[in-house]
Design a protein around this motif. Structure first.
Motif, PDB file in Angstrom:
ATOM      1  N   SER A 218       0.811  -1.221   0.000  1.00  0.00           N
ATOM      2  CA  SER A 218       0.000   0.000   0.000  1.00  0.00           C
ATOM      3  C   SER A 218       0.838   1.262   0.000  1.00  0.00           C
ATOM      4  CB  SER A 218      -0.932  -0.002   1.217  1.00  0.00           C
ATOM      5  OG  SER A 218      -0.202  -0.085   2.428  1.00  0.00           O
ATOM      6  N   PHE A 219       2.063   1.202   0.542  1.00  0.00           N
ATOM      7  CA  PHE A 219       2.924   2.378   0.599  1.00  0.00           C
ATOM      8  C   PHE A 219       3.320   2.871  -0.800  1.00  0.00           C
ATOM      9  CE2 PHE A 219       3.703  -0.328   4.304  1.00  0.00           C
ATOM     10  CZ  PHE A 219       3.413   0.545   5.340  1.00  0.00           C
TER      11      PHE A 219
ATOM     12  N   HIS B  52       1.331   2.893  -3.532  1.00  0.00           N
ATOM     13  CA  HIS B  52       0.187   3.238  -4.383  1.00  0.00           C
ATOM     14  C   HIS B  52      -0.490   4.509  -3.890  1.00  0.00           C
ATOM     15  CE1 HIS B  52       0.002  -0.408  -6.887  1.00  0.00           C
ATOM     16  NE2 HIS B  52       0.551  -0.997  -5.837  1.00  0.00           N
ATOM     17  N   ASP B  53      -1.127   5.195  -4.799  1.00  0.00           N
ATOM     18  CA  ASP B  53      -1.946   6.364  -4.484  1.00  0.00           C
ATOM     19  C   ASP B  53      -3.385   6.081  -4.888  1.00  0.00           C
ATOM     20  OD1 ASP B  53       0.144   8.166  -3.567  1.00  0.00           O
ATOM     21  OD2 ASP B  53       0.812   8.218  -5.657  1.00  0.00           O
TER      22      ASP B  53
ATOM     23  N   ASP C  99      -6.969   8.176  -5.949  1.00  0.00           N
ATOM     24  CA  ASP C  99      -7.673   9.420  -6.254  1.00  0.00           C
ATOM     25  C   ASP C  99      -8.945   9.068  -7.027  1.00  0.00           C
ATOM     26  OD1 ASP C  99      -8.401  12.034  -6.554  1.00  0.00           O
ATOM     27  OD2 ASP C  99      -6.990  12.444  -8.208  1.00  0.00           O
TER      28      ASP C  99
ATOM     29  N   ARG D  89      -9.900   9.093  -2.731  1.00  0.00           N
ATOM     30  CA  ARG D  89      -9.560   8.224  -1.612  1.00  0.00           C
ATOM     31  C   ARG D  89     -10.711   7.274  -1.295  1.00  0.00           C
ATOM     32  NH1 ARG D  89      -6.071  11.481   2.928  1.00  0.00           N
ATOM     33  NH2 ARG D  89      -4.607  12.543   1.516  1.00  0.00           N
TER      34      ARG D  89
ATOM     35  N   ASP E 152      -0.010   5.260   7.270  1.00  0.00           N
ATOM     36  CA  ASP E 152       0.151   5.719   5.892  1.00  0.00           C
ATOM     37  C   ASP E 152      -1.203   5.830   5.192  1.00  0.00           C
ATOM     38  OD1 ASP E 152       1.789   6.136   3.357  1.00  0.00           O
ATOM     39  OD2 ASP E 152       0.667   4.329   2.823  1.00  0.00           O
TER      40      ASP E 152
ATOM     41  N   HIS F 214      -4.226   6.391   6.471  1.00  0.00           N
ATOM     42  CA  HIS F 214      -4.991   7.551   6.940  1.00  0.00           C
ATOM     43  C   HIS F 214      -4.402   8.845   6.392  1.00  0.00           C
ATOM     44  CE1 HIS F 214      -7.966   5.726   9.524  1.00  0.00           C
ATOM     45  NE2 HIS F 214      -7.045   4.991  10.126  1.00  0.00           N
ATOM     46  N   ALA F 215      -3.093   8.869   6.191  1.00  0.00           N
ATOM     47  CA  ALA F 215      -2.458  10.086   5.679  1.00  0.00           C
ATOM     48  C   ALA F 215      -2.691  10.294   4.196  1.00  0.00           C
ATOM     49  CB  ALA F 215      -0.951  10.049   5.971  1.00  0.00           C
ATOM     50  N   ARG F 216      -2.797   9.202   3.402  1.00  0.00           N
ATOM     51  CA  ARG F 216      -2.787   9.353   1.947  1.00  0.00           C
ATOM     52  C   ARG F 216      -3.931   8.672   1.189  1.00  0.00           C
ATOM     53  NH1 ARG F 216       0.408   7.253  -1.136  1.00  0.00           N
ATOM     54  NH2 ARG F 216       0.824   5.351   0.062  1.00  0.00           N
ATOM     55  N   LEU F 217      -4.506   7.611   1.768  1.00  0.00           N
ATOM     56  CA  LEU F 217      -5.374   6.743   0.985  1.00  0.00           C
ATOM     57  C   LEU F 217      -6.834   6.755   1.410  1.00  0.00           C
ATOM     58  CD1 LEU F 217      -2.997   3.610   0.874  1.00  0.00           C
ATOM     59  CD2 LEU F 217      -3.145   5.501  -0.779  1.00  0.00           C
TER      60      LEU F 217
ATOM     61  N   ASN G 250     -10.362   8.597   3.248  1.00  0.00           N
ATOM     62  CA  ASN G 250     -11.067   9.819   3.613  1.00  0.00           C
ATOM     63  C   ASN G 250     -11.189   9.930   5.129  1.00  0.00           C
ATOM     64  OD1 ASN G 250     -11.715  11.038   1.086  1.00  0.00           O
ATOM     65  ND2 ASN G 250     -13.265   9.458   0.734  1.00  0.00           N
TER      66      ASN G 250
END
Length: 365
Positions: free
Chosen positions: A127-128, A130-131, A133, A135, A159, A161-164, A166
């Motif tokens: 998961s680290f 991948h992005d 969009d 979320r 990670d 909660h910070a990027r993936l 909502n």
């Protein structure tokens, strides 16, 4: 119980492994902790897919949250299990991640045959890397091991909660505790300490992954819940709807409730899948594929009486890979015969061998 010793030819030497060559079904057995490592095979996936205790709880927590929402499945496995269930339940879309090459290849074939394939975006990797969009609104992650944190759930959720995800995203499981209590491993295996013969292929794979033998974590399959000599003390109390500290230290006092012997700690999880699940899962009491772990403290089993106290300092420290924890345990046994101290460092990967007597019995060069 007939014990034997198999010599494992490793490129930097020979390691003798004590194995139980005639294990009885349903009796206690010693295994390595396997969930932290990329060694999943059809046997392990079968055990997970047929774990009704685990799957009923996850299903009750996950499926009501799926309709009309975007779902992220971290570690989907070869069966793409929760990704497909989320899609069937009416998820708007599902991103499923799998980092093990063989598992991803099998998952790709299975997804291609599934009616829900148009809703599921299966990706290779952790998961680290991948992005998303947009979320995700819901996340399911089967990253819970014999310890609540041992498979890297804390790093993955921080990670995510910070990027993936909502804000306010539903995470399954919702929470998990790690409990410990004093036990004598030798009393559980009076005929001698030995790995289950079924565990030998996984020992080899873990050693290969590590680059050599080391004092890997031990688990006990089918322990009698009455083997522990105190109530369980909580050393990890984790929630996954937010980022939790990767490193932490907890102290607990465990009061001996009946006379017996102690050489270490039995460690198990108590998992809350989330709203909708009727009960928590207790890996000591419930028949589930999560198995309690064992941490050695003393090289000999020490006699204890009711009222004696074991004080435990349990430290979780992120290993060099930045994801999986190491655990450092210091304990003091206070009894009428005097005070005894013991400690152990349980590493995700390592080079130490024979650091405690149980490992010297299980392995010999």
């Amino acid at each position: 119980m007939a014990l034997s010793r198999e010599t494992y030819n490793y490129r930097d030497g020979r390691v003798g492994i004590a194995i139980d060559s005639s294990p009885e079904y349903g009796s206690p057995a010693i295994w390595p902790s396997v969930g932290e490592y990329p060694i999943y095979d059809p046997y392990l996936y079968y055990a997970m897919s047929n774990d009704t205790v685990r799957n009923d709880a996850f299903r009750a927590a996950l499926l009501p949250a799926c309709p009309g929402r975007r779902v992220l499945d971290i570690g989907t496995g070869e069966n793409v299990h929760w990704a497909l269930e989320a899609a069937r339940q009416g998820a708007q879309s599902v991103v499923a991640l799998e980092a093990m090459p063989r598992s991803h290849a099998v998952a790709t074939k299975r997804l291609a045959q599934a009616p829900e394939r148009e809703k599921v975006d299966l990706r290779y990797g952790v998961s680290f890397d991948h992005d998303l969009d947009p979320r995700a609104d819901v996340c399911v992650a089967e990253l819970i091991g014999s310890f609540a944190s041992s498979e890297g759930m804390l790093a993955a959720m921080a990670d995510a909660h910070a990027r993936l995800l909502n804000p306010g995203a539903v995470v399954v499981p919702a929470a998990c505790d790690t409990l410990v209590a004093p036990v004598s491993l030798r009393d559980l295996f009076p005929a001698g300490l030995a790995f289950s013969s079924d565990a030998l292929p996984y020992l080899r794979q873990i050693f290969d992954f590590n680059g050599g033998p080391f004092d890997l974590r031990l688990t006990v399959v089918n322990p009698d819940p009455g083997c522990v000599l105190s109530s369980g003390g909580v050393v990890e109390q984790l929630r996954f709807d937010r980022a939790e500290p990767l490193d932490a230290t907890t102290e607990v006092e465990l009061r001996i409730e009946r006379a017996g012997r102690v050489d270490g700690l039995l460690c198990w999880i108590r998992l809350d899948a989330g709203p909708g699940a009727d009960t928590t899962i207790d890996s000591l009491l419930d028949k589930t594929n999560w198995t309690p772990a064992y941490l050695p403290l003393f090289d000999e089993s020490l006699d204890v009486c009711e009222g004696d106290v074991v004080t435990v300092s349990f430290e979780r420290r992120t290993s060099p890979d930045g994801v999986h924890p190491d655990y450092l345990v210091d304990a003091t046994l206070t009894r009428s015969l005097g005070v005894v101290s013991g400690s152990f460092v349980s590493c995700y990967r390592g080079r130490s061998s024979g650091t405690a007597a149980v490992y010297r019995e299980l392995f010999s060069s």
